[in-house]
Design an enzyme around this catalytic site. Structure first.
Site, PDB file in Angstrom:
ATOM      1  CG  LEU A 203      28.845 -93.653  -5.050  1.00  0.00           C
ATOM      2  CD1 LEU A 203      30.450 -93.783  -4.956  1.00  0.00           C
ATOM      3  CD2 LEU A 203      28.748 -92.952  -6.336  1.00  0.00           C
ATOM      4  CG  ASP A 204      25.170 -98.518  -9.166  1.00  0.00           C
ATOM      5  OD1 ASP A 204      24.465 -97.958  -8.408  1.00  0.00           O
ATOM      6  OD2 ASP A 204      25.367 -98.863 -10.364  1.00  0.00           O
TER       7      ASP A 204
END
Length: 494
Positions: A203-204
């Site tokens: 995930l970012d």
């Protein structure tokens, strides 16, 4: 950094390769030297397969909590690399001066005098030494990590095959750039005893939500096959500016990486093809909650597509900034070259003293190298370990070249008396290692570390939250969900 030349290619410290290999130091060089004989270079060691991080790595330093933030006590760390092909036949001084300009040459001269530069495990006494193939370089730096939110990582599910967590915003998944201990992998290992985990997806750094790890290589391989067969479904929820259309919206604009270093992408015909499906869930009169179903996994895909549609995420620190122009990038209208855009973004954050929110520091901006994509589908658009000497690079996730550290961009303090360094104190760990909570305690200052004497504004916990959340992760034989975040409730008001 440019790609390595014809020299041997090896994994480096913290490189997020599938099997997690670490770069092993070569055996100690032979002590017997004969007059007229060329400098001996030990043969490279074979890499041991296995996970990168264990008890010895987790024990490097400890955490403390302050003002709603999780902080890492500064610590000494070795960046290591084998000689790159393009370095062969060049002096260390020339390599430092041309490829690692984030630090002045005075720093490397001082580091050599302090015993922090080693070649084939022997102290470097002369930076005019010419590098050979298989030379092994080690650089010891005093490492400072940016703070992250103090919000704990919540375990959603765990069995003999997988562990699924609810990742807080601001945490990179694995070590990258300036982050090492302030990452999901290290926190799970240090505080939950969860080790030898295999990353299945990312995930970012600023994205929260469902994050899944495999506990064995077999499980990882099985789920990777589902990824290749496009059997996985990911669902996100976000809060965007304005009134999003009620009908379903499909965006198929190609996405191009503008800068791996700063971590910026934009819509461009030359970009990679991608597709995102959007469905509005609610509208409160000023902002909308939107469900996002990405059909591909490009870097920053959801955020870039929402910006293109004219509805950027409310508090996106990249794609909802004035630097993109009066329309904030709607319809791909920017009116700037890529270089002008990057400069405007950096200056906007500089003016707000919020570069830390991007996960970068001045050292990242001052480095002359622009690295390749590290493959992290998350916040990281920079290469893992783009600078193996000093180690900063990825704004959100890795370390690839041995000469770039967290303090790489700052000039050496000319007031330091390098000849009177106390060797006993020089490598002592900064801060108190006892316990993981409580006061910061008295910290020793490193004589070569400008970061130790630099005062920085901490980001507020609010600045470290972005309204993008991974709500659901579903495969052929599993499905994991997290609860809807507070900011996604229909009656939420800021």
């Amino acid at each position: 950094m440019a790609e390595p030349g014809p020299g041997p290619s090896r994994a480096r410290e913290d490189e997020p390769c599938p099997v997690g290999k670490e770069e092993a130091a070569p055996p100690p060089p032979k002590k017997r030297r004969l007059a007229g004989v060329e400098r001996y270079v030990p043969p490279p060691r074979k890499l041991n397969a296995g996970v990168s991080f264990g008890a010895e790595h987790f024990a490097e330093t400890s955490y403390y909590f302050e003002g709603g933030l999780r902080k890492v006590r500064p610590y000494y760390f070795d960046f290591r690399t084998y000689c790159k092909g393009r370095w062969v036949g060049r002096s260390l001084l020339h390599v430092f001066g041309t490829e690692f300009r984030a630090q002045p040459l005075a720093y490397y001269l001082a580091a050599a005098r302090a015993g922090r530069l080693r070649l084939n495990e022997e102290p470097v006494r002369d930076l005019d030494i010419v590098l050979k193939n298989n030379d092994f370089l080690r650089n010891t730096v005093h490492r400072h990590e940016p703070p992250v939110t103090a919000q704990p990582i919540r375990i959603l599910a765990e069995d003999e095959d997988v562990v699924v967590v609810d990742k807080p915003s601001s945490l990179p998944v694995h070590p990258c750039g300036r982050f090492r201990h302030n990452t999901v992998i290290f926190i799970l290992g240090k505080e939950h005893g969860l080790r030898e985990l295999h990353t299945l997806h990312r995930l970012d750094r600023m994205t929260s939500g469902v994050l899944m790890f495999a506990k064995t290589a077999a499980v990882s391989k099985r789920i990777d096959e589902q990824v290749r067969q496009r059997q996985l479904e990911k669902e996100y929820v976000c809060r965007v500016m304005g009134e999003f259309p009620e009908q379903e919206v499909v965006c198929e604009e190609p996405i191009l990486v503008v800068s791996y270093k700063v971590g910026v992408c934009r819509v461009d015909p030359k970009g990679k093809p991608c597709q995102t499906l959007f469905q509005r869930l609610s509208y409160n009169g000023s902002s909308s909650v939107v469900r996002c179903l990405p059909r591909t996994g490009r870097t920053h895909q959801i955020r870039v597509h929402l910006q293109f549609l004219g509805h950027p995420i409310v508090n996106d620190p990249i794609y909802n900034m004035e630097a993109w122009g009066p329309d904030r990038g709607k319809g791909g209208k920017i009116g700037k070259t890529d270089e002008e855009l990057l400069k405007a973004l950096v200056e906007e954050h500089r003016s707000k003293q919020s570069l830390e929110v991007l996960g970068i520091g001045e050292e990242d901006l001052n480095s002359s190298s622009e690295s390749k994509d590290c493959g992290n589908s998350g916040d990281c658009t920079k290469s893992a370990d783009a600078d193996p000497i000093n180690g900063s690079s990825c704004p959100a996730e890795d370390e690839k070249d041995p000469e770039r550290n967290d303090v790489a961009a700052y000039p050496l303090n000319s007031d330091i008396n390098l000849e009177t360094l106390d060797k006993d104190k020089e490598f002592s760990l900064c801060g108190n290692r006892d316990g993981q909570t409580g006061e910061k305690g008295r910290e020793e200052k490193d004589p070569l570390c400008v970061e130790c004497r630099t005062s920085r504004r901490d980001p507020s916990p609010k600045e470290l939250v972005m309204f993008l959340h991974a709500l659901r992760y579903k495969g052929a034989d599993f499905e994991y969900c997290s609860s809807m975040p507070e900011w996604a409730m229909e009656d939420w008001e800021e």
